[in-house]
Motif scaffolding. Sequence first.
Motif, short mmCIF file in Angstrom:
data_model
loop_
_atom_site.label_atom_id
_atom_site.label_comp_id
_atom_site.label_asym_id
_atom_site.label_seq_id
_atom_site.Cartn_x
_atom_site.Cartn_y
_atom_site.Cartn_z
N SER A 29 0.84 -1.22 0.00
CA SER A 29 0.00 0.00 0.00
C SER A 29 0.87 1.25 0.00
CB SER A 29 -0.92 -0.01 1.22
OG SER A 29 -1.75 -1.14 1.21
N TYR A 30 1.94 1.21 0.77
CA TYR A 30 2.83 2.37 0.84
C TYR A 30 3.45 2.66 -0.52
CZ TYR A 30 6.96 5.12 1.94
OH TYR A 30 7.93 6.09 1.95
N PHE A 31 3.98 1.57 -1.14
CA PHE A 31 4.61 1.77 -2.44
C PHE A 31 3.60 2.20 -3.50
CE2 PHE A 31 7.98 -1.14 -0.72
CZ PHE A 31 9.00 -0.20 -0.74
N LEU A 32 2.41 1.61 -3.43
CA LEU A 32 1.37 2.03 -4.37
C LEU A 32 1.01 3.51 -4.17
CD1 LEU A 32 -1.05 -1.04 -4.41
CD2 LEU A 32 0.42 -0.24 -6.27
N MET A 33 0.89 3.90 -2.89
CA MET A 33 0.56 5.29 -2.60
C MET A 33 1.67 6.23 -3.09
SD MET A 33 -0.42 7.04 1.06
CE MET A 33 1.25 6.76 1.69
N MET A 34 2.95 5.82 -2.82
CA MET A 34 4.06 6.64 -3.27
C MET A 34 4.10 6.73 -4.79
SD MET A 34 5.43 7.86 -0.59
CE MET A 34 6.89 8.56 -1.36
N SER A 35 3.84 5.58 -5.45
CA SER A 35 3.81 5.59 -6.92
C SER A 35 2.70 6.48 -7.44
CB SER A 35 3.64 4.15 -7.43
OG SER A 35 4.72 3.33 -7.04
N TRP A 36 1.53 6.41 -6.78
CA TRP A 36 0.42 7.26 -7.21
C TRP A 36 0.74 8.75 -7.00
CZ3 TRP A 36 -3.67 7.27 -10.09
CH2 TRP A 36 -4.64 8.27 -9.91
N ARG A 37 1.37 9.07 -5.89
CA ARG A 37 1.77 10.46 -5.65
C ARG A 37 2.79 10.92 -6.68
NH1 ARG A 37 3.32 11.39 0.52
NH2 ARG A 37 3.78 13.43 -0.41
N ASP A 38 3.77 10.00 -6.98
CA ASP A 38 4.74 10.37 -8.02
C ASP A 38 4.06 10.56 -9.37
OD1 ASP A 38 6.73 10.23 -6.15
OD2 ASP A 38 7.38 8.20 -6.69
N PHE A 39 3.09 9.68 -9.65
CA PHE A 39 2.37 9.81 -10.92
C PHE A 39 1.60 11.12 -10.98
CE2 PHE A 39 -1.77 9.28 -13.03
CZ PHE A 39 -1.34 9.10 -14.34
N GLN A 40 0.91 11.45 -9.89
CA GLN A 40 0.14 12.69 -9.84
C GLN A 40 1.06 13.91 -9.96
OE1 GLN A 40 -2.89 12.06 -10.56
NE2 GLN A 40 -4.00 12.75 -8.75
N SER A 41 2.19 13.84 -9.24
CA SER A 41 3.14 14.95 -9.31
C SER A 41 3.70 15.09 -10.72
CB SER A 41 4.26 14.72 -8.30
OG SER A 41 5.24 15.76 -8.40
N GLY A 42 4.06 13.97 -11.33
CA GLY A 42 4.57 14.01 -12.70
C GLY A 42 3.54 14.51 -13.67
N ARG A 43 2.29 14.08 -13.49
CA ARG A 43 1.24 14.54 -14.38
C ARG A 43 1.02 16.04 -14.24
NH1 ARG A 43 -4.94 12.82 -13.56
NH2 ARG A 43 -4.67 14.43 -11.97
N GLN A 44 1.04 16.53 -13.00
CA GLN A 44 0.87 17.97 -12.79
C GLN A 44 2.02 18.75 -13.42
OE1 GLN A 44 0.46 18.55 -8.60
NE2 GLN A 44 -1.64 17.70 -8.51
N ASN A 45 3.25 18.20 -13.27
CA ASN A 45 4.39 18.87 -13.89
C ASN A 45 4.25 18.92 -15.41
OD1 ASN A 45 5.60 19.32 -11.41
ND2 ASN A 45 6.81 17.43 -11.47
N ILE A 46 3.81 17.79 -15.97
CA ILE A 46 3.63 17.73 -17.42
C ILE A 46 2.54 18.71 -17.86
CG2 ILE A 46 2.84 16.28 -19.32
CD1 ILE A 46 4.18 13.90 -17.91
N GLU A 47 1.43 18.73 -17.09
CA GLU A 47 0.35 19.66 -17.43
C GLU A 47 0.81 21.10 -17.32
OE1 GLU A 47 -2.76 18.58 -14.79
OE2 GLU A 47 -3.50 16.92 -16.04
N GLN A 48 1.58 21.41 -16.27
CA GLN A 48 2.08 22.77 -16.10
C GLN A 48 3.04 23.15 -17.23
OE1 GLN A 48 3.77 22.81 -12.18
NE2 GLN A 48 1.78 22.84 -11.13
N GLU A 49 3.92 22.20 -17.59
CA GLU A 49 4.86 22.48 -18.69
C GLU A 49 4.09 22.67 -20.00
OE1 GLU A 49 7.62 19.32 -18.75
OE2 GLU A 49 8.63 19.91 -16.86
N ALA A 50 3.09 21.81 -20.22
CA ALA A 50 2.29 21.94 -21.45
C ALA A 50 1.54 23.26 -21.47
CB ALA A 50 1.32 20.77 -21.57
N ALA A 51 0.98 23.64 -20.30
CA ALA A 51 0.26 24.92 -20.24
C ALA A 51 1.21 26.09 -20.46
CB ALA A 51 -0.45 25.05 -18.90
#
Length: 273
Positions: A29-51
Amino acid sequence: MELNQARLSRLQLFGTLAIVFALALTLTSYFLMMSWRDFQSGRQNIEQEAAARARDNLQSYTDHAALLLSALRERTNDTMRHQLQEQVEQAWKLADAIWRREHARQSPAQVQRLIIEALRPLRYFDGRGYFFIDTLDGQCVLLPTAPQREGSSLLQNRDDRGRYIMKSLIESVSNASGRGFSSYRWYLPGGIHMDDKITYARRFPHYNWLIGSGEYISNVERRQPARRAAPQRPPGRTHRRHSGHDAGGHAVRRLPVLVFRALGRRAGAALPA
């Protein structure tokens, strides 16, 4: 006794397995949560860069469009200035020809009336363009669109930005060449709002007049798409006097015909070419 030990051993085994399972579940659960947070953070970074890239591209396109519009407006103003100058110079030559021919034979008032009535019906720019005459102290001599203003002072006329219109016209001819451009705002024909207008005038020293004409910038800008869409004329010299059009393809009245009517006789060799 042995049975109790066996049960205790099984319970210990189940407990150990439960603890291991719980630890594995917790870690997963911890690793899944960390992976999900990394995914969300990466997605936000990508969205911010795209914007950010989209904003930069949009700003670049906007700046480019603004530069194009500015260049087009400058070119339009240059074209309009050339056409205005050409038309006013023709009108000035007509007035000068009448003065040279008639000033020795008729009174100043009669010669002035001949000049005024010769310029009054002149039109160009598809009927929008006309010529006006003012004295250098601000008196209106000829205003075809508002003849009721003729004979009155226009010195106090101001546009919606506070610019004195007549004073700017007088300033434009108060140089060594006796001619120049002025810019101000005035009401569009039949409208209630003012628009930018450019005027060219030339001093007529025989009577301390200025002869001028103007055009609204918006009129010229509206003509640009139509002119670009129209078929181009083959290269060659444009004979305005015979074709009845100016260099921009706009209908004009032929100056010699107006001279004939103004003077009441055939034009002689003294008329300007």
